[in-house]
Design a protein around this motif. Sequence first.
Motif, PDB file in Angstrom:
ATOM      1  N   ASN A  92       2.286 -20.808  28.839  1.00 20.22           N
ATOM      2  CA  ASN A  92       2.202 -19.590  28.035  1.00 20.22           C
ATOM      3  C   ASN A  92       0.821 -19.421  27.410  1.00 20.22           C
ATOM      4  N   TYR A  93       0.247 -20.535  26.987  1.00 21.99           N
ATOM      5  CA  TYR A  93      -1.111 -20.509  26.427  1.00 21.99           C
ATOM      6  C   TYR A  93      -2.093 -19.969  27.449  1.00 21.99           C
ATOM      7  N   ARG A  94      -1.983 -20.452  28.681  1.00 16.48           N
ATOM      8  CA  ARG A  94      -2.891 -20.014  29.746  1.00 16.48           C
ATOM      9  C   ARG A  94      -2.654 -18.550  30.112  1.00 16.48           C
ATOM     10  N   ILE A  95      -1.403 -18.127  30.143  1.00 10.72           N
ATOM     11  CA  ILE A  95      -1.077 -16.741  30.492  1.00 10.72           C
ATOM     12  C   ILE A  95      -1.684 -15.774  29.475  1.00 10.72           C
ATOM     13  N   PHE A  96      -1.456 -16.050  28.178  1.00 14.75           N
ATOM     14  CA  PHE A  96      -1.961 -15.145  27.136  1.00 14.75           C
ATOM     15  C   PHE A  96      -3.489 -15.167  27.078  1.00 14.75           C
ATOM     16  N   ARG A  97      -4.079 -16.327  27.243  1.00 13.82           N
ATOM     17  CA  ARG A  97      -5.543 -16.407  27.223  1.00 13.82           C
ATOM     18  C   ARG A  97      -6.137 -15.689  28.436  1.00 13.82           C
ATOM     19  N   PHE A  98      -5.491 -15.859  29.576  1.00 13.78           N
ATOM     20  CA  PHE A  98      -5.962 -15.222  30.810  1.00 13.78           C
ATOM     21  C   PHE A  98      -5.953 -13.700  30.690  1.00 13.78           C
ATOM     22  N   PHE A  99      -4.847 -13.146  30.174  1.00 13.90           N
ATOM     23  CA  PHE A  99      -4.758 -11.693  30.060  1.00 13.90           C
ATOM     24  C   PHE A  99      -5.625 -11.153  28.923  1.00 13.90           C
ATOM     25  N   GLY A 100      -5.918 -12.012  27.940  1.00 14.16           N
ATOM     26  CA  GLY A 100      -6.883 -11.623  26.925  1.00 14.16           C
ATOM     27  C   GLY A 100      -8.265 -11.446  27.539  1.00 14.16           C
ATOM     28  N   GLN A 101      -8.623 -12.345  28.442  1.00 16.55           N
ATOM     29  CA  GLN A 101      -9.897 -12.243  29.148  1.00 16.55           C
ATOM     30  C   GLN A 101      -9.906 -11.056  30.101  1.00 16.55           C
ATOM     31  N   LYS A 102      -8.780 -10.775  30.707  1.00 19.92           N
ATOM     32  CA  LYS A 102      -8.702  -9.713  31.711  1.00 19.92           C
ATOM     33  C   LYS A 102      -8.741  -8.309  31.096  1.00 19.92           C
ATOM     34  N   LEU A 103      -8.452  -8.190  29.806  1.00 18.75           N
ATOM     35  CA  LEU A 103      -8.410  -6.862  29.193  1.00 18.75           C
ATOM     36  C   LEU A 103      -9.763  -6.157  29.310  1.00 18.75           C
ATOM     37  N   ILE A 104     -10.826  -6.834  28.923  1.00 17.97           N
ATOM     38  CA  ILE A 104     -12.171  -6.257  29.024  1.00 17.97           C
ATOM     39  C   ILE A 104     -12.571  -6.097  30.483  1.00 17.97           C
ATOM     40  N   HIS A 105     -12.212  -7.094  31.300  1.00 18.22           N
ATOM     41  CA  HIS A 105     -12.525  -7.021  32.731  1.00 18.22           C
ATOM     42  C   HIS A 105     -11.838  -5.815  33.366  1.00 18.22           C
ATOM     43  N   PHE A 106     -10.616  -5.541  32.896  1.00 19.63           N
ATOM     44  CA  PHE A 106      -9.859  -4.419  33.431  1.00 19.63           C
ATOM     45  C   PHE A 106     -10.567  -3.098  33.115  1.00 19.63           C
ATOM     46  N   ILE A 107     -11.055  -2.978  31.890  1.00 20.82           N
ATOM     47  CA  ILE A 107     -11.750  -1.753  31.487  1.00 20.82           C
ATOM     48  C   ILE A 107     -13.033  -1.572  32.299  1.00 20.82           C
ATOM     49  N   ILE A 108     -13.802  -2.655  32.432  1.00 19.35           N
ATOM     50  CA  ILE A 108     -15.054  -2.581  33.196  1.00 19.35           C
ATOM     51  C   ILE A 108     -14.772  -2.278  34.658  1.00 19.35           C
ATOM     52  N   SER A 109     -13.726  -2.925  35.211  1.00 21.21           N
ATOM     53  CA  SER A 109     -13.371  -2.709  36.614  1.00 21.21           C
ATOM     54  C   SER A 109     -12.935  -1.274  36.859  1.00 21.21           C
ATOM     55  N   LEU A 110     -12.210  -0.690  35.897  1.00 21.26           N
ATOM     56  CA  LEU A 110     -11.782   0.696  36.026  1.00 21.26           C
ATOM     57  C   LEU A 110     -12.982   1.631  36.090  1.00 21.26           C
ATOM     58  N   ILE A 111     -13.972   1.358  35.243  1.00 22.99           N
ATOM     59  CA  ILE A 111     -15.172   2.186  35.224  1.00 22.99           C
ATOM     60  C   ILE A 111     -15.917   2.070  36.553  1.00 22.99           C
ATOM     61  N   VAL A 112     -16.087   0.820  37.010  1.00 26.98           N
ATOM     62  CA  VAL A 112     -16.788   0.584  38.274  1.00 26.98           C
ATOM     63  C   VAL A 112     -16.012   1.200  39.433  1.00 26.98           C
ATOM     64  N   LEU A 113     -14.679   1.060  39.401  1.00 30.16           N
ATOM     65  CA  LEU A 113     -13.836   1.604  40.462  1.00 30.16           C
ATOM     66  C   LEU A 113     -13.916   3.130  40.491  1.00 30.16           C
ATOM     67  N   PHE A 114     -13.887   3.744  39.306  1.00 30.86           N
ATOM     68  CA  PHE A 114     -13.961   5.202  39.219  1.00 30.86           C
ATOM     69  C   PHE A 114     -15.304   5.704  39.757  1.00 30.86           C
ATOM     70  N   VAL A 115     -16.384   5.041  39.348  1.00 36.45           N
ATOM     71  CA  VAL A 115     -17.716   5.433  39.814  1.00 36.45           C
ATOM     72  C   VAL A 115     -17.843   5.255  41.321  1.00 36.45           C
ATOM     73  N   SER A 116     -17.324   4.129  41.821  1.00 39.33           N
ATOM     74  CA  SER A 116     -17.408   3.836  43.254  1.00 39.33           C
ATOM     75  C   SER A 116     -16.642   4.865  44.077  1.00 39.33           C
ATOM     76  N   VAL A 117     -15.395   5.143  43.654  1.00 38.72           N
ATOM     77  CA  VAL A 117     -14.552   6.084  44.396  1.00 38.72           C
ATOM     78  C   VAL A 117     -15.132   7.494  44.342  1.00 38.72           C
ATOM     79  N   THR A 118     -15.588   7.900  43.159  1.00 41.23           N
ATOM     80  CA  THR A 118     -16.164   9.237  42.999  1.00 41.23           C
ATOM     81  C   THR A 118     -17.416   9.406  43.848  1.00 41.23           C
ATOM     82  N   THR A 119     -18.271   8.381  43.839  1.00 46.26           N
ATOM     83  CA  THR A 119     -19.514   8.438  44.616  1.00 46.26           C
ATOM     84  C   THR A 119     -19.241   8.435  46.112  1.00 46.26           C
ATOM     85  N   LEU A 120     -18.381   7.515  46.533  1.00 47.22           N
ATOM     86  CA  LEU A 120     -18.097   7.376  47.963  1.00 47.22           C
ATOM     87  C   LEU A 120     -17.269   8.540  48.493  1.00 47.22           C
TER      88      LEU A 120
END
Length: 270
Positions: A107-135
């Motif tokens: 449980n410690y690893r799960i919560f810590r992992f998703f805590g790290q992924k929250l910011i990564h998710f936001i950045i990935s969404l931005i990169v994904l949106f830019v990539s899809v829109t451009t391509l």
Amino acid sequence: MMKKINKYLYSFKIGLQNSLEYRFDFFLSIVASMFPVVVQFFVWQAVYTNSSETVINGYTFSGLMLYLVLASVVSKFVSSGFEYEIASDIKNGYLSRFIIMPISYLNYRIFRFFGQKLIHFIISLIVLFVSVTTLHGILSFDLVYGRLFIFFLVLILAVILNFMIFYALSTVSFWLIEIWGVIISSRLVINIASGGLLPLAVLGKHTESILNFFPFKYTIFFPISILLDEVSIRQVIFGILIQIFWIILIFILARIMWGLGMKKYISAGG
């Protein structure tokens, strides 16, 4: 009950703070992951130019390039990285802290992992949106925006599935002194088998049919197929059920392996 939840929310907070400290590193890693795509662009451009076929293994040149760009972003989002920390905890004896504390290491690893992924998710969404829109303008492909919600749902399941795969893999640390080689080689094989390097269809029908018996394709290839509208609704529902099946199965396997490993760890540590 609330005290127990607060303990794991603190783990989530630690992961979130860690990702905030290294958010620029994550962004740079996404940029760096684009360099192999640039190399593949020139390689596949030569292949398609010297081929009489405009469609190879079901992909046009523009379709293949689109897939490779999306695969780079998605693979970075679902990636784990905590397996090195688990190996270090077991090797250096830090795991003992969790034995004497009323807290579940999983449980410690799960919560810590998703805590790290929250910011990564936001950045990935931005990169994904830019990539899809451009391509979308450059490669002239059709994107079904109505499938974006399903894509995000499947992507979250893909993150959980990939977490369980590498958590189960990390239990090897109980029996091996050094698992760096195992992790690196496993990452490479899993990246290929999941479609992170190339679409599975490019590997050939025989290879693709074999990979259908493994969970890896449901972490990268399957979510991208949904985004590009390459699968029917029926296949989407079936794929989601397969994702859930593998998550449960690997979770059970990981718990068994962890239990066996803890017996060895306690025995060795006294």
